[in-house]
Design an enzyme around this catalytic site. Sequence first.
Site, PDB file in Angstrom:
ATOM      1  N   GLU A   1      -2.638  -9.052   2.984  1.00 37.16           N
ATOM      2  CA  GLU A   1      -3.279  -9.602   4.054  1.00 37.16           C
ATOM      3  C   GLU A   1      -4.516  -9.597   4.267  1.00 37.16           C
ATOM      4  OE1 GLU A   1      -2.586  -5.322   5.038  1.00 37.16           O
ATOM      5  OE2 GLU A   1      -1.894  -6.841   4.045  1.00 37.16           O
TER       6      GLU A   1
ATOM      7  N   CYS B   1       0.588  -1.241   0.046  1.00 36.41           N
ATOM      8  CA  CYS B   1      -0.029  -0.082   0.147  1.00 36.41           C
ATOM      9  C   CYS B   1       1.000   1.205   0.054  1.00 36.41           C
ATOM     10  CB  CYS B   1      -0.987  -0.148   1.158  1.00 36.41           C
ATOM     11  SG  CYS B   1      -2.462   1.009   0.810  1.00 36.41           S
TER      12      CYS B   1
ATOM     13  N   HIS C   1      -3.824  -4.572  -0.284  1.00 30.16           N
ATOM     14  CA  HIS C   1      -3.328  -5.237   1.036  1.00 30.16           C
ATOM     15  C   HIS C   1      -3.474  -6.637   0.813  1.00 30.16           C
ATOM     16  CE1 HIS C   1      -3.188  -1.698   3.722  1.00 30.16           C
ATOM     17  NE2 HIS C   1      -4.322  -1.140   2.896  1.00 30.16           N
TER      18      HIS C   1
END
Length: 210
Positions: free
Chosen positions: A185, A79, A183
């Site tokens: 994750e 990001c 992102h």
Amino acid sequence: MIAIVDYGMGNLHSVSRAVERLGYKPTVTANKDSLLQADGIILPGVGAFGDAMEMLRASGLDHVLRTAAERGIPLLGICLGMQLLFHESEEYGIHKGLSLLPGRVVRFAGDSYKVPHMGWNQVTWLQPSSVLTSSLVEGHVYFVHSYYVEVEEATDLIATCPYGGVEVAAIVGRSNVYGMQFHPEKSGELGLQLLRSFLELCHTRVHETP
């Protein structure tokens, strides 16, 4: 050891947990020696570009990250962390970045679409044989950003995502330096697969280094 850079502006907990889920040992650290001895480095980021660079410079971590990249240690920006890899950003003024990749961070125009770009969007592989994307099927990942990177070298683009009439740089990479605008994750199975690809790259490098 996978080092996650702790400079006060990142989703450290969620990234660390994702790395653990994939079977690797993450260490959240701002220690310069630990970063330079790591098998791989993840640079997360949430917030404004200028503030992030000020934090990195104040701690000397900007120099450490450049040194790590020069030494061939795999580095992944996530990001805002991806944007910091480039030359400069126009976010709230002009700010110099780490200059590990050529390009400039600019704001979405937002005349006929929502800013920030937030939500799940399809990514398209431009380099399906990249170490990050090889054997993976294109899919949706989760974005949250108001600025995007205008990449100078087309060969640095690994994947893109269309938004607001722009082909957003979703994944970038050159040599041992990589970035993901989304992102991983928070991007479900595809995000974890992409993150696993980076971690496997770090593991392979360790075992190939004499």
